[in-house]
Motif scaffolding. Sequence first.
Motif, PDB file in Angstrom:
ATOM      1  N   SER B  82      -3.775 -10.563  21.549  1.00 28.27           N
ATOM      2  CA  SER B  82      -5.195 -10.280  21.301  1.00 28.27           C
ATOM      3  C   SER B  82      -5.410  -9.599  19.943  1.00 28.27           C
ATOM      4  O   SER B  82      -6.544  -9.395  19.517  1.00 28.27           O
ATOM      5  N   ILE B  83      -4.320  -9.257  19.275  1.00 31.00           N
ATOM      6  CA  ILE B  83      -4.413  -8.607  17.953  1.00 31.00           C
ATOM      7  C   ILE B  83      -4.492  -9.687  16.877  1.00 31.00           C
ATOM      8  O   ILE B  83      -3.656 -10.587  16.862  1.00 31.00           O
ATOM      9  N   ASP B  84      -5.462  -9.583  15.983  1.00 32.42           N
ATOM     10  CA  ASP B  84      -5.534 -10.611  14.936  1.00 32.42           C
ATOM     11  C   ASP B  84      -5.354 -10.086  13.511  1.00 32.42           C
ATOM     12  O   ASP B  84      -5.442 -10.864  12.555  1.00 32.42           O
ATOM     13  N   LEU B  85      -5.084  -8.795  13.373  1.00 39.49           N
ATOM     14  CA  LEU B  85      -4.761  -8.251  12.038  1.00 39.49           C
ATOM     15  C   LEU B  85      -3.849  -7.043  12.210  1.00 39.49           C
ATOM     16  O   LEU B  85      -4.095  -6.196  13.071  1.00 39.49           O
ATOM     17  N   LEU B  86      -2.823  -6.973  11.381  1.00 38.93           N
ATOM     18  CA  LEU B  86      -1.947  -5.793  11.332  1.00 38.93           C
ATOM     19  C   LEU B  86      -2.088  -5.145   9.957  1.00 38.93           C
ATOM     20  O   LEU B  86      -1.865  -5.792   8.936  1.00 38.93           O
ATOM     21  N   ILE B  87      -2.469  -3.860   9.964  1.00 39.19           N
ATOM     22  CA  ILE B  87      -2.522  -3.094   8.716  1.00 39.19           C
ATOM     23  C   ILE B  87      -1.411  -2.055   8.744  1.00 39.19           C
ATOM     24  O   ILE B  87      -1.290  -1.304   9.708  1.00 39.19           O
ATOM     25  N   LEU B  97       8.819  -5.287  -3.076  1.00 36.30           N
ATOM     26  CA  LEU B  97       8.180  -6.573  -2.780  1.00 36.30           C
ATOM     27  C   LEU B  97       8.964  -7.245  -1.663  1.00 36.30           C
ATOM     28  O   LEU B  97      10.197  -7.269  -1.749  1.00 36.30           O
ATOM     29  N   PRO B  98       8.398  -7.868  -0.625  1.00 35.84           N
ATOM     30  CA  PRO B  98       6.969  -7.853  -0.338  1.00 35.84           C
ATOM     31  C   PRO B  98       6.542  -6.591   0.420  1.00 35.84           C
ATOM     32  O   PRO B  98       7.368  -5.748   0.732  1.00 35.84           O
ATOM     33  N   TYR B  99       5.260  -6.531   0.694  1.00 35.51           N
ATOM     34  CA  TYR B  99       4.585  -5.403   1.323  1.00 35.51           C
ATOM     35  C   TYR B  99       5.140  -5.095   2.710  1.00 35.51           C
ATOM     36  O   TYR B  99       5.790  -5.931   3.342  1.00 35.51           O
ATOM     37  N   THR B 100       4.860  -3.899   3.206  1.00 38.58           N
ATOM     38  CA  THR B 100       5.478  -3.369   4.424  1.00 38.58           C
ATOM     39  C   THR B 100       4.977  -4.025   5.715  1.00 38.58           C
ATOM     40  O   THR B 100       5.754  -4.236   6.652  1.00 38.58           O
ATOM     41  N   ALA B 101       3.708  -4.384   5.784  1.00 36.58           N
ATOM     42  CA  ALA B 101       3.175  -4.972   7.024  1.00 36.58           C
ATOM     43  C   ALA B 101       3.915  -6.250   7.411  1.00 36.58           C
ATOM     44  O   ALA B 101       4.119  -6.518   8.604  1.00 36.58           O
ATOM     45  N   ALA B 102       4.337  -7.035   6.425  1.00 33.88           N
ATOM     46  CA  ALA B 102       5.074  -8.267   6.733  1.00 33.88           C
ATOM     47  C   ALA B 102       6.424  -7.936   7.376  1.00 33.88           C
ATOM     48  O   ALA B 102       6.869  -8.632   8.305  1.00 33.88           O
ATOM     49  N   HIS B 103       7.054  -6.865   6.907  1.00 31.17           N
ATOM     50  CA  HIS B 103       8.316  -6.416   7.509  1.00 31.17           C
ATOM     51  C   HIS B 103       8.093  -5.969   8.963  1.00 31.17           C
ATOM     52  O   HIS B 103       8.903  -6.249   9.843  1.00 31.17           O
ATOM     53  N   ILE B 104       7.011  -5.250   9.180  1.00 33.37           N
ATOM     54  CA  ILE B 104       6.715  -4.749  10.535  1.00 33.37           C
ATOM     55  C   ILE B 104       6.401  -5.915  11.465  1.00 33.37           C
ATOM     56  O   ILE B 104       6.910  -5.991  12.588  1.00 33.37           O
TER      57      ILE B 104
END
Lengths: 335, 335
Positions: B82-87, B97-104
């Motif tokens: 049900s989650i559609d965005l991770l910040i 590079l790349p940003y942390t959210a992609a790693h999470i």
Amino acid sequence: MTTSNSIRATIPLKILSTGAAIPARCVTSSELDRRFNKPDGYVQRRSGIEHRFHITDDVSQAQLAAMALSDALQRQQIAPDSIDLLISAAAIGTQALPYTAAHILKVSDLPQNIASFDINNSCVGFMTALEMAACLLNQGVYRRIAIVSADLASRGLNWDDEESALIFGDGAACAIVEKGDGSSGILSFLLETYPEGLDLCEIRAGGTRRNLRVGMEDSDFLFDMKGKQLFRLATTLIESFAERLLQQAGLSMPQVDCVLMHQASHLAIKHICKQLRIRPDQYVDIYRYRGNQVAASIPSVMHEAWTTGRVHAGKPVMLFGTAAGLTLGGMVLLP
Amino acid sequence: MTTSNSIRATIPLKILSTGAAIPARCVTSSELDRRFNKPDGYVQRRSGIEHRFHITDDVSQAQLAAMALSDALQRQQIAPDSIDLLISAAAIGTQALPYTAAHILKVSDLPQNIASFDINNSCVGFMTALEMAACLLNQGVYRRIAIVSADLASRGLNWDDEESALIFGDGAACAIVEKGDGSSGILSFLLETYPEGLDLCEIRAGGTRRNLRVGMEDSDFLFDMKGKQLFRLATTLIESFAERLLQQAGLSMPQVDCVLMHQASHLAIKHICKQLRIRPDQYVDIYRYRGNQVAASIPSVMHEAWTTGRVHAGKPVMLFGTAAGLTLGGMVLLP
């Protein structure tokens, strides 16, 4: 005048001005031919670039960003003190702590105590920041926002890796936005992350992963790009992504007036244009004279389009890019 | 029921759930007494901390973040899909590079292809992300957003500098939010940057400033904090900042039900409580058992407040913090 055919923005947004900056040092492909002892024309053929710009050691990322900001302010004679938020949307920051926007603010003409923060999803960060700015403006949180993307790829180039070393250039670009009257703005916005591509383009050091405490080596500080795999993954995704983006806007590709694409590499650009059936007259190109400017690429090509009469009120513009993540970003915008 | 006295949110936002995670390794102040050959009780007196948590080398920032995310999902039985965005709102990222959210995202239970990006303005990034999320939700861009702040300060500690080495702890915390029905949300939000304090708390390496190409040394990778100057600058600013924040919400400090503050240091906390006239019963404390968790500090104390019955529907909560930048951030929230 509103006719039944006119398109209205979903989220009002007015691009008041754009600006750009490049470092003074121009690096021609011929110069790189000589540096790497290659036959004349080799680097240009291989990279698709005539020249790119690399910054000298005495100039900072924040200074280049501030130049792009100044350019945007001056072009439309915007008062610096009318800006109440600065967003930095660089892919690679100035340092681990604090964030890049604070560095830019310090050397900029903007009022020193305004709000500031970074937004980052690699090469599509500028688009993401535009969407955030539109939402903030529509909510009445801020009245006028400056977004700037400055990236200095030259500080992480691995000169032993032709594939990445030859294609990157440094640059900065900026947009100053406000809510406007609703005749312009965002028609659709789409972000998707494909973390299976996380290690296909990276710089491993710079944070909690590789450092003094857990260990690091020189290669951790340099661009590491698995170009072929990146290309393969991206090309399996972009067609349906672009379809979803355009569908959200209620448009099809032939209805798009101009396409502002992340200028990743000449082969990628060529392939994407073919795959998405982007006509040459739709496509705006700066790659040949700039190279891949990382997150500064999309706002730089936007600046080119905005200042050369390539965009027209009421005619939709498509922003599009693939980014380290692997992340796909797209936006359809009414200028 | 709406009475003439009831407060309404300016920007609707519902905190559906919160979660937190700490590393397995607990570092007591007694252990640090022995490590630094100090008399018993020295580190606890000096730092105000009984124990903090430091991560082991085999666990990543993304894994700790994913644990906090899982905790938030499970506590309210929220479906991951049900989650559609991770910040990600960490102060120090995983890598350049790349940003942390992609790693999470990669190591999380969330759907792999949702939107993701980082927001960063050091220790007040979580609050900034909450404001962004509220604007995105109200604009209908996303329906349910997960915000996570994970910081591993231990990977940049300078053990030769008592002032900073003794106060930091690792941690992660998360909030899952949606628009809600408008009975809860944001009453006011304020961000101000004071870049004259840029070099008072920093890690100089990790980006374009100090690197292989322009030169770097070991100290560039470690927390460098000028505690006294930072404290002096912050204390000249916070009182009028808090006034502006409360005024925007139409409230005064005694009307605030509870204060969730960035847990910077025990002396800073004590001073700020005195200066802002925050009553002990308003203040929620986790510092003694966590230390300064950088950007994870504010969401961690929010999680503590949300899960211990410290917040009550309709009673305003104030979030507040000073961050490397120097940046001040504050939010008044109806839970």
